[in-house]
Design an enzyme around this catalytic site. Structure first.
Site, PDB file in Angstrom:
ATOM      1  N   HIS A   1      -1.601  11.824  -4.615  1.00 51.16           N
ATOM      2  CA  HIS A   1      -2.500  11.497  -5.715  1.00 51.16           C
ATOM      3  C   HIS A   1      -3.583  10.574  -5.129  1.00 51.16           C
ATOM      4  O   HIS A   1      -3.318   9.796  -4.214  1.00 51.16           O
ATOM      5  CB  HIS A   1      -1.795  10.716  -6.832  1.00 51.16           C
TER       6      HIS A   1
ATOM      7  N   ASP B   1      -2.615   6.961  -4.993  1.00 51.10           N
ATOM      8  CA  ASP B   1      -1.543   6.602  -4.058  1.00 51.10           C
ATOM      9  C   ASP B   1      -2.117   6.134  -2.734  1.00 51.10           C
ATOM     10  O   ASP B   1      -1.654   5.157  -2.154  1.00 51.10           O
ATOM     11  CB  ASP B   1      -0.644   7.809  -3.751  1.00 51.10           C
TER      12      ASP B   1
END
Length: 437
Positions: free
Chosen positions: A101, A104
């Protein structure tokens, strides 16, 4: 920078007799199974979010994970260092892919512009590490659920500005995925749903979700991104009901809004469980629609009613999964993505290796068993014979659309009473599977 795992060498295949916990017993990347290597069949991917950002926290306690390479700061420098550690891990494990993501890999800034700048700074390190190791990006995605701005959803928010922010964030995540050579891009609507229908215009929200996806399809063509788009089904959690609730709901949504040609599904085991289905059910629904794209490989605890995201070690689960994957031609752009996390009690860095080795071995065994079942042919032949009445006579005529209601009635009047002509033989078939396991 010094190695984060200095005592661990590259994980090797040592065979089923090995007692080395840091060796593969069944996953031999170069071994050919059903015409392809295990490497090409399984296309293993390590996830960035659980593996490198998971803290071990839960609703009842703080994080437990020991991650000595992470200084705990929300800085670009720490994120860049974390990226290098991630690739050390992936390289030593021998997985060919990873997934992320956007939030992240890089810290979110005070504005979208700042977030994008942070993202670019870390993406530069990701690109360097991909080139150094040969590890590829299976798919990227945008986190449209963690920030409080998405409290009412992202593309389905009641606030048009939130939709616009989500669209801009997706645009950037797609650009970085493209820049890093990603083979796909996934949409998961973590908060694209509702808690109560009393304040929800469902038709309007779903139309807005479709609008974002159409915008993404158009932008994909504009930037020349050739990767596959995926939608990941999940019925609930964090919302009470999510619009991508299961494979059938996703397919219906995609057909209704003329999006099906552009998307395949990324199926997760734990999400299938939450939807009241088995993983094999979801794979069959997607496969029958020619929309089986990739899988999130994990499992849930049957005694717990939430998304526990445990590593898959059940050989029956991996066998049934690979039976369906092989049935529909195997992975092309997708793969086996370990959307799984070590338990809160498994807090040492070493446990990350044990977990992934176990999952990779379990899927290697599932692949070999499924391939052997397919080669044996008895299961497929049984199913074929069970439906044999549809291959000739009235059955064939009905399937081809050449029989009218009057013709069917005339046929059955001549037949008299109809009785089942074949036993389902579930027990026999379960015993057959056990022969191979």
């Amino acid at each position: 920078m010094p190695a984060a795992f200095p005592t661990i060498s590259k994980i090797k295949f040592e065979g089923p007799k090995s007692r080395n916990p840091l060796a593969f017993k069944h996953y031999n990347a170069k071994e050919v199974v059903a015409g392809k290597t295990m490497h090409d069949h399984l296309r293993f991917a390590v996830v960035y979010w659980h593996t490198f950002r998971g803290t071990g926290s839960d609703p009842f306690g703080a994080g437990t994970m020991q991650r000595p390479w992470d200084d705990g700061s929300n800085t670009v420098a720490n994120a860049q260092n974390r990226a290098r550690v991630a690739f050390e891990f992936i390289e030593k494990l021998g997985a060919p892919y990873y997934c992320w993501h956007d939030r992240d890999v890089a810290p979110e800034g005070a504005t979208l512009g700042e977030s994008n700048k942070n993202f670019d700074a870390v993406a530069g390190v990701l690109k360097e590490e991909q080139q150094r190791t040969g590890v590829k990006l299976l798919w990227g995605t945008a986190n449209l659920f963690s920030n409080p701005r998405f409290v009412h959803g992202a593309s389905t928010s009641c606030n048009a500005d939130v939709f616009a922010f989500a669209a801009a964030q997706v645009k950037k995540a797609m650009e970085v995925t493209h820049e890093l050579g990603g083979e796909g891009y996934t949409f998961w609507g973590g908060r694209e749903g509702y808690q109560t229908l009393l304040n929800t215009d469902m038709k309007r929200e779903q139309a807005h979700l479709a609008r974002l996806l159409h915008l993404a399809v158009a932008y994909k063509k504009q930037i020349g991104f050739k990767g596959q788009f995926y939608i990941e089904p999940k019925p609930k959690e964090p919302t009470k009901h999510q619009y991508d609730s299961d494979a059938a709901a996703c397919l219906n949504f995609l057909r209704e809004y003329d999006l099906l040609p552009h998307f395949k599904l990324n199926i997760e085991t734990n999400h299938a469980t939450l939807a009241g289905h088995s993983m094999q059910h979801e794979l069959e629904v997607a496969g029958a629609a020619k929309a089986l794209g990739s899988i999130d490989a994990n499992t849930g605890d049957e005694l717990l009613g939430w998304d526990t995201d445990q590593f898959p070690t059940n050989i029956y689960l991996t066998t049934y999964t690979m039976l369906s994957v092989l049935k529909y031609g195997g992975f092309t752009t997708g793969g086996v993505n370990f959307d799984a996390k070590v338990r809160r009690e498994s807090f040492e860095p070493l446990d990350l290796f044990y977990a992934h080795i176990g999952g990779m071995d379990a899927f290697a065994r599932g692949l070999k068993i499924a391939a052997a079942i397919h080669k044996d042919g008895r299961l497929a032949e049984f199913v074929k014979q069970r439906y044999a009445s549809w291959d000739t006579g009235i059955g064939k005529k009905i399937e081809s659309g050449k029989a009218t209601m009057k013709e069917i009635e005339a046929y059955i009047l001549k037949q008299g009473e109809v009785a089942p002509n074949t036993s389902g033989r579930q027990e026999y078939l379960e015993n057959l599977i056990n022969e191979f396991i």
